[in-house]
Motif scaffolding. Structure first.
Motif, PDB file in Angstrom:
ATOM      1  N   ARG A  76       2.494   2.251  -3.289  1.00  0.00           N
ATOM      2  CA  ARG A  76       1.643   2.843  -4.327  1.00  0.00           C
ATOM      3  C   ARG A  76       1.671   4.362  -4.293  1.00  0.00           C
ATOM      4  NH1 ARG A  76      -2.939  -0.969  -5.534  1.00  0.00           N
ATOM      5  NH2 ARG A  76      -4.264   0.845  -5.762  1.00  0.00           N
ATOM      6  N   LEU A  77       2.201   4.930  -3.219  1.00  0.00           N
ATOM      7  CA  LEU A  77       2.293   6.383  -3.117  1.00  0.00           C
ATOM      8  C   LEU A  77       3.322   6.891  -4.139  1.00  0.00           C
ATOM      9  CD1 LEU A  77       2.370   6.768   0.770  1.00  0.00           C
ATOM     10  CD2 LEU A  77       0.467   7.287  -0.738  1.00  0.00           C
ATOM     11  N   ARG A 113      -8.409   0.936   2.315  1.00  0.00           N
ATOM     12  CA  ARG A 113      -7.514  -0.217   2.270  1.00  0.00           C
ATOM     13  C   ARG A 113      -6.142   0.153   2.806  1.00  0.00           C
ATOM     14  NH1 ARG A 113      -7.652  -1.361  -3.089  1.00  0.00           N
ATOM     15  NH2 ARG A 113      -5.558  -0.533  -3.224  1.00  0.00           N
ATOM     16  N   PHE A 114      -5.696   1.369   2.473  1.00  0.00           N
ATOM     17  CA  PHE A 114      -4.395   1.854   2.947  1.00  0.00           C
ATOM     18  C   PHE A 114      -4.357   1.881   4.478  1.00  0.00           C
ATOM     19  CE2 PHE A 114      -1.610   5.302   4.281  1.00  0.00           C
ATOM     20  CZ  PHE A 114      -0.462   5.078   3.544  1.00  0.00           C
ATOM     21  N   LEU A 117       1.972  13.559  -0.730  1.00  0.00           N
ATOM     22  CA  LEU A 117       1.412  12.233  -0.480  1.00  0.00           C
ATOM     23  C   LEU A 117      -0.044  12.322  -0.045  1.00  0.00           C
ATOM     24  CD1 LEU A 117       4.399  10.498   1.372  1.00  0.00           C
ATOM     25  CD2 LEU A 117       3.798  10.397  -1.034  1.00  0.00           C
ATOM     26  N   SER A 129      -4.763  -1.689   6.130  1.00  0.00           N
ATOM     27  CA  SER A 129      -3.595  -2.564   6.075  1.00  0.00           C
ATOM     28  C   SER A 129      -2.625  -2.214   7.189  1.00  0.00           C
ATOM     29  CB  SER A 129      -2.912  -2.451   4.711  1.00  0.00           C
ATOM     30  OG  SER A 129      -2.230  -1.223   4.597  1.00  0.00           O
ATOM     31  N   HIS A 157      -2.261  13.234  -2.879  1.00  0.00           N
ATOM     32  CA  HIS A 157      -2.412  12.054  -3.749  1.00  0.00           C
ATOM     33  C   HIS A 157      -3.486  11.125  -3.200  1.00  0.00           C
ATOM     34  CE1 HIS A 157      -1.283   8.539  -6.173  1.00  0.00           C
ATOM     35  NE2 HIS A 157      -1.400   7.852  -5.061  1.00  0.00           N
ATOM     36  N   LEU A 158      -3.427  10.858  -1.884  1.00  0.00           N
ATOM     37  CA  LEU A 158      -4.415   9.963  -1.267  1.00  0.00           C
ATOM     38  C   LEU A 158      -5.815  10.574  -1.320  1.00  0.00           C
ATOM     39  CD1 LEU A 158      -2.346   8.619   1.746  1.00  0.00           C
ATOM     40  CD2 LEU A 158      -3.343   7.257  -0.083  1.00  0.00           C
ATOM     41  N   GLU A 173       0.831  -1.212   0.000  1.00  0.00           N
ATOM     42  CA  GLU A 173       0.000   0.000   0.000  1.00  0.00           C
ATOM     43  C   GLU A 173       0.866   1.263   0.000  1.00  0.00           C
ATOM     44  OE1 GLU A 173      -3.185   0.445  -0.372  1.00  0.00           O
ATOM     45  OE2 GLU A 173      -3.529  -1.697  -0.585  1.00  0.00           O
ATOM     46  N   PHE A 174       1.909   1.277   0.817  1.00  0.00           N
ATOM     47  CA  PHE A 174       2.801   2.446   0.871  1.00  0.00           C
ATOM     48  C   PHE A 174       3.538   2.636  -0.452  1.00  0.00           C
ATOM     49  CE2 PHE A 174       3.355   4.884   4.771  1.00  0.00           C
ATOM     50  CZ  PHE A 174       2.512   4.220   5.630  1.00  0.00           C
TER      51      PHE A 174
END
Lengths: 205, 205
Positions: free
Chosen positions: A17-18, B43-44, B29, B47, B32-33, A14-15
């Motif tokens: 994907r940043l 999901r991020f 970041l 997890s 982006h999220l 997941e990280f």
């Protein structure tokens, strides 16, 4: 990579994907968080969930905001006849940090970029036109990046807005303060000579 | 920085606490999220929460694991008389990636570093000693970083373990494969000359 744990692998995935974060950096960040207190990690994830669920976009300027109308648009101290058009929130923050602008903003949410499949309809152009129709705007300042995408967007917006009886301006391009002439690229230097300004004007900061 | 939203500021603040992440990177970041789907962000964060709440440390080697005993320690194919002592999970992953080691591990959880206030009692040294007492270990390999902290830890561990009737070894130091002589630092080059090995030995990879 050979993970000893599926849970770890998921979190690293997941990280990773940043933007700008690879597998190794992601692993470093995840292991750092794993070493933190439970409360710290909970605060980290909660702040993100809260942001995602509660954030709003100002109904006037479309900037990120905690309320329906952002602080800038709601402020009576601001000059609401002066609209600065920017790409995104970061540009609003950058301009606010200069303390040199007292108008309001309009956040496009991107720039026209055919290569990335982003056309004018993907941006907040119609809302800008509607806003100009319904307000007593005197001047629109375009503060867009000096890139191909920025120039394309500028060209398009100028065409859409030229029927309005308002001043349309763009931020000045030229040599940065503190910049040494010999290191400036040729296009910037050439343009800064052809678009030279009277010395007395250049002092009015 | 001048944030337009408290929620945004909080989330950026949390990201900026990560190692190697400054305010600007954190903002990039988070934005982006913010542009991702709700499910992606959920999901991020899930997890990460799941990792933090469900992760275990192997009771034998103290490596990060999904179960009480990690896959490596539980594997009958592994040579359990050969223990490789490493600093953390990343080193286990690095060695596993080489496919050159068939023994088991012991994760110290750090290195002795008086500057950072980390002493031998903060590391998993006692558990290593206990493990050696209760098992038929033939050899312990130290695979620690070639730094001041690594050497200090190595020195301390060697003193603690020398009463055991086992072989104690460290991974070979020298010039990396593909490394050009002229760019190698003096200490490494000097040591690699004094600790030279017979040519036939160097071929056995």
């Amino acid at each position: 990579m050979n993970f000893s744990s599926k849970l770890l692998e998921d979190a690293v995935g997941e990280f990773a994907r940043l933007p700008g974060v690879g597998q190794k950096t992601a692993l470093r960040l995840v292991l750092h968080l794993l070493n933190q207190n439970n409360e710290d990690v909970a605060r980290f994830t909660q702040s993100l969930n809260k942001l995602k669920n509660e954030i709003q976009f100002c109904k006037t300027c479309l900037n990120i905001s905690d309320n329906e109308i952002c602080e800038i648009c709601a402020s009576p101290k601001r000059d609401h006849t002066l609209i600065c058009v920017v790409e995104d929130t970061r540009d609003v923050m950058a301009i606010e940090n200069t303390s040199q602008f007292n108008g309001v903003y309009h956040v496009l949410g991107g720039l026209i970029s055919p290569m990335d499949g982003i056309g004018p309809t993907d941006l907040e152009v119609d809302s800008l036109v509607k806003r100009l129709e319904n307000s007593e705007t005197k001047e629109v300042i375009f503060a867009l990046s000096a890139t191909m995408e920025g120039d394309t967007t500028l060209f398009y917006l100028h065409k859409r807005l030229k029927t309005f009886d308002i001043i349309i301006s763009t931020i000045a391009r030229g040599i940065a303060f503190g910049g040494e002439l010999e290191y400036v690229d040729e296009i910037t230097l050439g343009r800064s000579i052809t678009t030279r300004v009277p010395y007395t004007n250049s002092l009015s900061r």
